[in-house]
Design a protein around this motif. Structure first.
Motif, PDB file in Angstrom:
ATOM      1  N   ILE A   1      69.068  11.077   3.466  1.00  0.00           N
ATOM      2  CA  ILE A   1      70.281  10.892   2.679  1.00  0.00           C
ATOM      3  C   ILE A   1      71.424  10.585   3.644  1.00  0.00           C
ATOM      4  O   ILE A   1      71.675  11.350   4.592  1.00  0.00           O
ATOM      5  CB  ILE A   1      70.589  12.121   1.812  1.00  0.00           C
ATOM      6  CG1 ILE A   1      69.438  12.357   0.817  1.00  0.00           C
ATOM      7  CG2 ILE A   1      71.903  11.935   1.077  1.00  0.00           C
ATOM      8  CD1 ILE A   1      69.681  13.475  -0.172  1.00  0.00           C
ATOM      9  N   ILE A   2      72.103   9.461   3.402  1.00  0.00           N
ATOM     10  CA  ILE A   2      73.037   8.894   4.372  1.00  0.00           C
ATOM     11  C   ILE A   2      74.386   8.602   3.724  1.00  0.00           C
ATOM     12  O   ILE A   2      74.460   7.983   2.654  1.00  0.00           O
ATOM     13  CB  ILE A   2      72.469   7.574   4.947  1.00  0.00           C
ATOM     14  CG1 ILE A   2      71.172   7.837   5.721  1.00  0.00           C
ATOM     15  CG2 ILE A   2      73.494   6.866   5.826  1.00  0.00           C
ATOM     16  CD1 ILE A   2      70.380   6.576   6.001  1.00  0.00           C
TER      17      ILE A   2
ATOM     18  N   THR B   1      61.621   7.968   1.923  1.00  0.00           N
ATOM     19  CA  THR B   1      62.585   7.231   1.119  1.00  0.00           C
ATOM     20  C   THR B   1      63.993   7.428   1.667  1.00  0.00           C
ATOM     21  O   THR B   1      64.235   8.311   2.496  1.00  0.00           O
ATOM     22  CB  THR B   1      62.532   7.677  -0.353  1.00  0.00           C
ATOM     23  OG1 THR B   1      62.854   9.075  -0.435  1.00  0.00           O
ATOM     24  CG2 THR B   1      61.153   7.423  -0.945  1.00  0.00           C
ATOM     25  N   VAL B   2      64.914   6.594   1.183  1.00  0.00           N
ATOM     26  CA  VAL B   2      66.310   6.648   1.621  1.00  0.00           C
ATOM     27  C   VAL B   2      67.218   6.638   0.403  1.00  0.00           C
ATOM     28  O   VAL B   2      67.000   5.883  -0.553  1.00  0.00           O
ATOM     29  CB  VAL B   2      66.664   5.461   2.539  1.00  0.00           C
ATOM     30  CG1 VAL B   2      68.141   5.526   2.950  1.00  0.00           C
ATOM     31  CG2 VAL B   2      65.776   5.433   3.772  1.00  0.00           C
ATOM     32  N   TYR B   3      68.237   7.463   0.462  1.00  0.00           N
ATOM     33  CA  TYR B   3      69.284   7.522  -0.566  1.00  0.00           C
ATOM     34  C   TYR B   3      70.601   7.417   0.189  1.00  0.00           C
ATOM     35  O   TYR B   3      70.933   8.296   0.986  1.00  0.00           O
ATOM     36  CB  TYR B   3      69.159   8.845  -1.311  1.00  0.00           C
ATOM     37  CG  TYR B   3      70.192   9.156  -2.386  1.00  0.00           C
ATOM     38  CD1 TYR B   3      71.231   8.297  -2.720  1.00  0.00           C
ATOM     39  CD2 TYR B   3      70.107  10.352  -3.086  1.00  0.00           C
ATOM     40  CE1 TYR B   3      72.149   8.616  -3.701  1.00  0.00           C
ATOM     41  CE2 TYR B   3      71.019  10.688  -4.072  1.00  0.00           C
ATOM     42  CZ  TYR B   3      72.032   9.813  -4.374  1.00  0.00           C
ATOM     43  OH  TYR B   3      72.927  10.129  -5.354  1.00  0.00           O
ATOM     44  N   GLY B   4      71.316   6.325  -0.009  1.00  0.00           N
ATOM     45  CA  GLY B   4      72.572   6.129   0.701  1.00  0.00           C
ATOM     46  C   GLY B   4      73.718   5.850  -0.244  1.00  0.00           C
ATOM     47  O   GLY B   4      73.515   5.413  -1.388  1.00  0.00           O
ATOM     48  N   GLU B   5      74.927   6.070   0.249  1.00  0.00           N
ATOM     49  CA  GLU B   5      76.095   5.862  -0.613  1.00  0.00           C
ATOM     50  C   GLU B   5      76.244   4.404  -1.030  1.00  0.00           C
ATOM     51  O   GLU B   5      76.565   4.124  -2.192  1.00  0.00           O
ATOM     52  CB  GLU B   5      77.374   6.306   0.097  1.00  0.00           C
ATOM     53  CG  GLU B   5      78.604   6.029  -0.744  1.00  0.00           C
ATOM     54  CD  GLU B   5      79.903   6.562  -0.185  1.00  0.00           C
ATOM     55  OE1 GLU B   5      80.913   6.479  -0.909  1.00  0.00           O
ATOM     56  OE2 GLU B   5      79.904   7.042   0.957  1.00  0.00           O
ATOM     57  N   GLU B   6      76.009   3.475  -0.116  1.00  0.00           N
ATOM     58  CA  GLU B   6      76.353   2.087  -0.408  1.00  0.00           C
ATOM     59  C   GLU B   6      75.225   1.278  -1.047  1.00  0.00           C
ATOM     60  O   GLU B   6      75.485   0.368  -1.829  1.00  0.00           O
ATOM     61  CB  GLU B   6      76.826   1.391   0.877  1.00  0.00           C
ATOM     62  CG  GLU B   6      77.938   2.113   1.612  1.00  0.00           C
ATOM     63  CD  GLU B   6      79.139   2.451   0.736  1.00  0.00           C
ATOM     64  OE1 GLU B   6      79.312   1.844  -0.337  1.00  0.00           O
ATOM     65  OE2 GLU B   6      79.900   3.360   1.127  1.00  0.00           O
ATOM     66  N   TYR B   7      73.974   1.589  -0.726  1.00  0.00           N
ATOM     67  CA  TYR B   7      72.863   0.820  -1.256  1.00  0.00           C
ATOM     68  C   TYR B   7      71.971   1.622  -2.199  1.00  0.00           C
ATOM     69  O   TYR B   7      70.911   1.167  -2.592  1.00  0.00           O
ATOM     70  CB  TYR B   7      72.052   0.212  -0.115  1.00  0.00           C
ATOM     71  CG  TYR B   7      72.795  -0.888   0.595  1.00  0.00           C
ATOM     72  CD1 TYR B   7      72.912  -2.148   0.031  1.00  0.00           C
ATOM     73  CD2 TYR B   7      73.425  -0.648   1.813  1.00  0.00           C
ATOM     74  CE1 TYR B   7      73.617  -3.163   0.670  1.00  0.00           C
ATOM     75  CE2 TYR B   7      74.129  -1.649   2.463  1.00  0.00           C
ATOM     76  CZ  TYR B   7      74.219  -2.909   1.882  1.00  0.00           C
ATOM     77  OH  TYR B   7      74.924  -3.906   2.515  1.00  0.00           O
TER      78      TYR B   7
END
Length: 262
Positions: free
Chosen positions: A83-84, A66-72
């Protein structure tokens, strides 16, 4: 499919290369689009494009993660999660100040195990994988192993606390100033850089009270693998408490006692 941490670190460095291509291509361009988000922070088309590109690569190469990013967006998930923060220091970026970086972390069951911080306009990059040490490439192109300082008293330490505005948000201005007063020398600048200076031994303490997981995740492996310690300002390990205290380890408890006098 399972991956070793060495493979994950290699992939994280590939992600950083991809991010650098996007961010540098949009830096100081006249048509940069800058918008204000609901929290009054800025976001540029470069932030959005960078995160989209990194999400595409993760989907291609690590489809089960999975991905957790600030913008999306995203949220804490069990298992493997990237985590980006596509541009840490967006305020600097859109004003043309070269002090900004892409932060990339692999977190497993909530614990950061791989971290990469890439600051292409400074010609610097830092990285670590759990159990393998922390390293940095500096402006001369040489790779160095990172090691925190040997300072063992806060009164001899170099301390950074970000901005007092942050401390006002949590009603801890007095504690922040007490930390500065307890140190030998201090600075007040934010984002990724002071944490990397803890990792390379130039700074001894960084404390910030109002952060998100994507602000911190990539920093943790680098600091801890360099011999330092990373907790919240209340002393809770990890990235999920909304605050950070990063030190060389030797003065961590002393810093905690100043920030938590009661």
């Amino acid at each position: 499919m399972s991956f070793t941490l060495a493979q994950d670190l290699s992939f994280a460095l590939t992600l950083a290369d991809a991010a650098d291509q996007v961010t540098t291509s949009r830096f100081r361009v006249t048509d940069l689009d800058v918008q204000t988000k609901a929290d009054d922070s800025e976001v540029t088309d470069a932030d959005l494009a960078t995160e989209r590109r990194l999400r595409e690569l993760v989907a291609e190469e690590r489809p089960d993660d999975t991905v957790y990013g600030e913008e999306y967006g995203g949220e804490r998930q069990p298992g493997r999660q990237w985590i980006i923060d596509p541009i840490d220091g967006t305020g600097n970026y859109f004003r043309g100040v070269p002090v900004w970086a892409t932060l990339i972390a692999l977190v497993v069951d909530g614990e950061p195990v791989v971290g990469v911080v890439s600051a292409p306009l400074l010609a610097r990059r830092w990285w670590a994988a759990q159990g393998s040490g922390a390293f940095g490439v500096f402006a001369d192109g040489e790779t160095e192993r990172l090691q925190v300082s040997a300072v063992d008293r806060l009164s001899d330490g170099f301390v950074n606390i970000g901005s007092l505005d942050q401390w006002d948000l949590v009603d801890q201005r007095a504690e922040a100033i007490a930390l500065l007063d307890a140190s030998h020398r201090h600075r007040m600048f934010g984002d990724f850089l002071p944490y990397m200076l803890v990792a390379d031994g130039s700074v001894d303490v960084v404390a910030e009270p109002d952060l998100k997981p994507y602000d911190m995740a990539a920093l943790v492996p680098i600091i801890t693998e360099a011999g330092g310690r990373f907790t919240s300002t209340a002393g809770v390990p990890g990235i999920w408490e909304g605050a950070a205290l990063a030190t060389n380890g030797r003065v961590h408890d002393e810093a905690l006692s100043v920030l938590n006098p009661r």
